[in-house]
Enzyme design. Sequence first.
Site, PDB file in Angstrom:
ATOM      1  N   TYR A 178       0.852  -1.191   0.000  1.00 42.70           N
ATOM      2  CA  TYR A 178       0.000   0.000   0.000  1.00 42.70           C
ATOM      3  C   TYR A 178       0.885   1.236   0.000  1.00 42.70           C
ATOM      4  CZ  TYR A 178      -3.480   3.418   1.660  1.00 42.70           C
ATOM      5  OH  TYR A 178      -4.312   4.505   1.803  1.00 42.70           O
ATOM      6  N   ASP A 221       9.114   2.648  -0.100  1.00 42.82           N
ATOM      7  CA  ASP A 221       8.070   3.267   0.719  1.00 42.82           C
ATOM      8  C   ASP A 221       8.271   2.774   2.143  1.00 42.82           C
ATOM      9  OD1 ASP A 221       5.863   4.090   2.093  1.00 42.82           O
ATOM     10  OD2 ASP A 221       4.419   3.569   0.538  1.00 42.82           O
ATOM     11  N   LYS A 275       4.271   8.314   9.290  1.00 47.38           N
ATOM     12  CA  LYS A 275       3.989   7.659  10.564  1.00 47.38           C
ATOM     13  C   LYS A 275       4.972   8.061  11.682  1.00 47.38           C
ATOM     14  CE  LYS A 275       0.876   4.371   8.596  1.00 47.38           C
ATOM     15  NZ  LYS A 275       0.863   3.743   7.307  1.00 47.38           N
TER      16      LYS A 275
HETATM   17  C1  LIG Z   1       0.223   4.302   5.977  1.00 44.81           C
HETATM   18  C2  LIG Z   1       0.971   4.118   4.720  1.00 44.81           C
HETATM   19  C3  LIG Z   1       0.864   5.015   3.654  1.00 44.81           C
HETATM   20  C4  LIG Z   1      -0.134   6.147   3.648  1.00 44.81           C
HETATM   21  O1  LIG Z   1       0.109   7.057   4.665  1.00 44.81           O
HETATM   22  P1  LIG Z   1      -1.095   8.039   5.119  1.00 44.81           P
HETATM   23  O2  LIG Z   1      -0.433   8.948   6.097  1.00 44.81           O
HETATM   24  O3  LIG Z   1      -2.133   7.142   5.708  1.00 44.81           O
HETATM   25  O4  LIG Z   1      -1.574   8.735   3.920  1.00 44.81           O
HETATM   26  C5  LIG Z   1       1.685   4.849   2.558  1.00 44.81           C
HETATM   27  N1  LIG Z   1       2.555   3.840   2.499  1.00 44.81           N
HETATM   28  C6  LIG Z   1       2.690   2.931   3.494  1.00 44.81           C
HETATM   29  C7  LIG Z   1       3.691   1.852   3.384  1.00 44.81           C
HETATM   30  C8  LIG Z   1       1.880   3.037   4.629  1.00 44.81           C
HETATM   31  O5  LIG Z   1       1.988   2.110   5.583  1.00 44.81           O
END
Ligand SMILES: *Cc1c(COP(=O)(O)O)cnc(C)c1O
Length: 428
Positions: free
Chosen positions: A145, A240, A268
């Site tokens: 994601y 990511d 995060k």
């Molecule tokens: C949580 C997450 C996102 C999106 O971040 P948001 O702050 O919720 O928009 C993108 N990539 C990864 C790997 C994530 O865990």
Amino acid sequence: MPNTDQNEVLFERARAVIPGGVNSPVRAFRAVGGTPRFVKRAQGAYFWDATDKRYIDYIGSWGPMILGHGHPAVVEAVQRAVTEGFSFGAPTEREIELAEAILALVPSMEMVRLVSSGTEAAMSALRLARGATGRKYIIKFEGCYHGHADALLVKAGSGLATFGNPTSAGVPPEVVQHTLVLEYNNIAQLEETFALHGHEIACLVIEAIAGNMNFVRASAAFAKRCRELCTQNGALLVFDEVMTGFRVGARGAQGVLGITPDLTVLGKVIGGGMPLAAFGGPRAIMEHLAPLGPVYQAGTLSGNPVATACGLATLKEVAKPGFFEALSRKTRALVDGLEAAAKAAGVSFSVDSEGGMFGFFLLDALPQNYTAVMKSDGAKFNALFHGLLDRGVYIAPALYEAGFVSAAHSDDDIAATIEAARQIFATL
Ligand SMILES: *Cc1c(COP(=O)(O)O)cnc(C)c1O
């Protein structure tokens, strides 16, 4: 009969004014059934719901709360920042301090841009990769994601097709026609795709330790092949690390795997619970961004002074010697205890963890890709989820999510969690 559970009362009110009663779908209990718990307050490893019931928190706001809730140094930094102003729309010294702190921890990055969410950071990193290479194709992997930007809401097509299908209404197929969706850990398919499209690929984006299909690691061979094929074909490798950054270790998944990506996406933990995210990489790539270069990217609240104070105070704690060793030990104790309890009850179970992130599966062996993750036993997971919830242990309400341990979790919290799980395993 009047409704006496305050969580249900609030859920009913919420559903009248907010679609589904939640502002992010995974907070709803759609996968497991039941009423979402409305959080009143949190401290350390716990939060309390609307009925004042206490839970040991293993989601930690889906990753950011690595120090636990209300860490005194973070609270103090935020309180001080608030008195100085909420937002200026002009640069601040604290943005430099946070950028310097991030770059000091992640050597693959020479410059970084701060934004407000992981979605925004990933979306901007892909635009930058396309702008810097002048190419249009991107590779992503099923089960990873990267936020909810249109071009990334895509799943693998049927059969051998690598061209994806949108996973959301409102995303026209044309918008995802340059997104190639491949199977995680499948080296042969990756090689075929580069052989076919190599000269058109702007970037490959990956969660090198995936936390959005529960917890699945890229194998060392697969991660190495991603790096090699990007280098050979002039594509950018984008890690990511929104979830894994300052979570699986001080240098993220790239430190664990020993791979240097071209671009890194963070979120995060770097905000410590405030809306803050970032993307960065070598100077030569980052200088394609406006105002220096032609790749446009902007944000009214980017580098927000309260968020940066929160993130800086959090990173200061995380960077202390021994922080990740202690966190890893704790997380390991949790997953080892869960595994032993499951095995004793004859329940199929496999676990993995890195730093303060873990995953478990009601499967005999750890899955290597999304299809294998989805073979996990949904009914048993739901029984485990609700059993733990009843006993005051809050894990993610879906089997395709990872779990998070914070520095505030005590040995007693972990022992209580294992004991609660042991009771439920006996009934599965
Ligand atoms: C949580 C997450 C996102 C999106 O971040 P948001 O702050 O919720 O928009 C993108 N990539 C990864 C790997 C994530 O865990």
